[in-house]
Design a protein around this motif. Structure first.
Motif, short mmCIF file in Angstrom:
data_model
loop_
_atom_site.label_atom_id
_atom_site.label_comp_id
_atom_site.label_asym_id
_atom_site.label_seq_id
_atom_site.Cartn_x
_atom_site.Cartn_y
_atom_site.Cartn_z
N ALA A 23 38.77 31.91 35.67
CA ALA A 23 39.89 30.63 35.23
C ALA A 23 39.51 29.68 36.40
N SER A 24 39.76 30.02 37.58
CA SER A 24 39.95 28.43 38.93
C SER A 24 39.01 29.47 39.44
N TRP A 48 48.40 35.07 41.12
CA TRP A 48 49.57 35.92 41.65
C TRP A 48 50.16 36.96 40.09
N ARG A 49 49.40 36.11 39.08
CA ARG A 49 49.77 36.76 37.60
C ARG A 49 49.49 37.98 37.20
N ASP A 275 55.64 53.93 33.43
CA ASP A 275 55.51 52.27 34.30
C ASP A 275 54.24 51.97 35.33
N ALA A 276 53.94 53.73 35.92
CA ALA A 276 52.94 53.48 36.93
C ALA A 276 51.62 52.14 36.67
N ARG A 277 51.51 51.56 37.84
CA ARG A 277 50.66 50.01 37.71
C ARG A 277 49.94 50.06 38.31
N SER A 278 48.51 49.28 38.09
CA SER A 278 47.61 49.19 39.48
C SER A 278 46.74 47.81 39.05
N VAL A 279 46.44 47.06 40.07
CA VAL A 279 45.59 46.13 39.44
C VAL A 279 44.40 45.68 40.59
N ALA A 310 46.36 49.56 34.21
CA ALA A 310 45.62 49.54 35.16
C ALA A 310 44.65 48.80 34.50
N ASP A 311 44.65 47.32 35.80
CA ASP A 311 44.40 45.61 35.25
C ASP A 311 43.51 45.97 36.02
#
Length: 391
Positions: A23-24, A48-49, A275-279, A310-311
């Protein structure tokens, strides 16, 4: 280049030589040693999104603190350490920070700790630096590692304890040098860690960077590589295991600004619990002058339970057609039931079979650290994670 190995049976995509413009554009971001050049993030910015910005306000405040990590270092002969100023660090050729927490860390760190290896020096063992958090205080740190031409060094930094730690790590890899830098996040529950690791890689030099993140409530780490001359090689490896409520975020950026360079990015993660989250965000920019380069980035995520997310976003920008190769792949999924059936058919209980798959999933990255003492620690910590598993 298409990755065909997929023992976990997860969905995957790969692109060879295509152009994916985010996007940028990655190169449009501000680079500066001045905190005022970076506005406080609000979470709507591209970089930061995915991050829990509301929980990180202290990391954006340009304020000094008295807190420090307790450092216990086991350094081999040939590696020296000194405290220098930010101005002296800049004279060594370090890269400029690219986000507000890292520029604040650079300016608010009580000192810059400089580890240096002279040219033509080979360390006979790895340097182990243990950094222990001393409580829930905001802490800033800046480490500079400079390795001279044709030198060889392995440096490991272990983070443990409780802290809210913001760091800038700057690495200068001389021509023909061979450098491995390992950063271990083994924090206690409740810790928060934000960091930017920047490397400038010299002519025909080899640079390996390894992130292992197993602890802490929120960890967000950026690793950036640029080349100062042709022929450099960069390998970025990562391993992370997110439990319930953890946010583990890793971002990589390879700036191919020089001819005949190579890069390889390979990150693996497992997630379990609500709510385990990875990016993982992987950016590669191939500039017009980066002729005959070869680059590839891969991220794989293994979901072990419901409620985890996971993102994974690989980005590839190509500004020249004269390259040897460029590609990326990303995958996220659960166990391959056929693989589990194969193990269970040989008398292995289902729970043990699932744990064996996870161990094998991570083992590829752990073995590349090549520091037996650290490999043992990581295997023990992964066993602890699996003992709490909801497989």
């Amino acid at each position: 280049m298409t990755d065909t190995t997929n023992p976990l049976g997860v969905s995957e995509h790969s692109h060879g030589g295509d152009i994916h413009v985010p996007a940028s554009k990655r190169d449009d971001r501000t680079r500066s040693f001045t905190p005022a050049d970076f506005p406080v993030p609000n979470g709507r910015e591209e970089e930061w999104r995915f991050s829990p910005v509301r929980k990180l306000s202290d990391f954006f405040a340009d304020e000094a603190t008295d807190a420090r990590l307790r450092i216990d270092a086991d350094l081999p002969a040939g590696l020296s350490v000194e405290e220098i100023s930010l101005e002296a660090a800049q004279e060594l050729g370090i890269l400029e920070p690219e986000d507000r927490p890292s520029v604040v860390a650079a300016n608010r760190a009580p000192v810059v700790t400089h580890y240096s290896v002279p040219a033509d020096t080979e360390l006979d063992r790895a340097a182990i630096i243990h950094a222990d958090g001393q409580g829930d205080q905001m802490t800033h740190g800046h480490i500079v590692v400079s390795v001279g031409a044709n030198a060889k060094a392995t440096i490991v930094v272990e983070h443990e304890g409780l802290s809210r730690y913001s760091e800038l790590v700057s690495l200068v890899v001389g021509d023909g040098a061979d450098v491995t830098f390992v950063s271990l996040q083994l924090w206690d529950d409740g810790a928060q860690h934000m960091g930017q690791h920047d490397a400038i890689v010299g002519k025909d030099a080899k640079f390996k960077h390894i992130h292992v993140t197993l602890g802490g409530d929120i960890v967000r780490l950026n690793t950036n590589v640029r080349y100062s001359a042709p022929g450099g090689e960069a390998e970025l490896l990562g391993l992370y295991f997110a439990d319930a409520g953890q946010h583990l975020e890793h971002r990589t950026y390879i700036d191919h600004n020089s001819p005949k360079a190579t890069s390889n990015v390979h990150y693996k993660g497992a997630l379990q619990g609500k709510d385990a989250r990875s990016v993982w965000i992987g950016d590669v920019l191939i500039r017009p002058e980066a002729l005959d380069i070869d680059t590839y980035e891969l991220n794989r995520n293994l979901i072990l339970s419901d409620g985890a997310r996971a993102d994974s976003v690989p980005n590839l920008e190509i500004e020249t057609g004269d390259i040897a190769g460029a590609g990326h792949a990303s995958s996220t999924g659960r166990f391959d039931e056929e693989h589990l059936f194969y193990l269970m058919s040989r008398g292995i209980p289902e729970e043990v079979a699932r744990q064996l798959v996870v161990r094998g999933f991570f083992n590829e990255v752990i073995q590349k650290i090549q520091v037996p003492e650290i490999e043992d620690v990581l295997n023990e910590r992964i066993e602890e994670e699996l003992s709490r598993s909801v497989l």
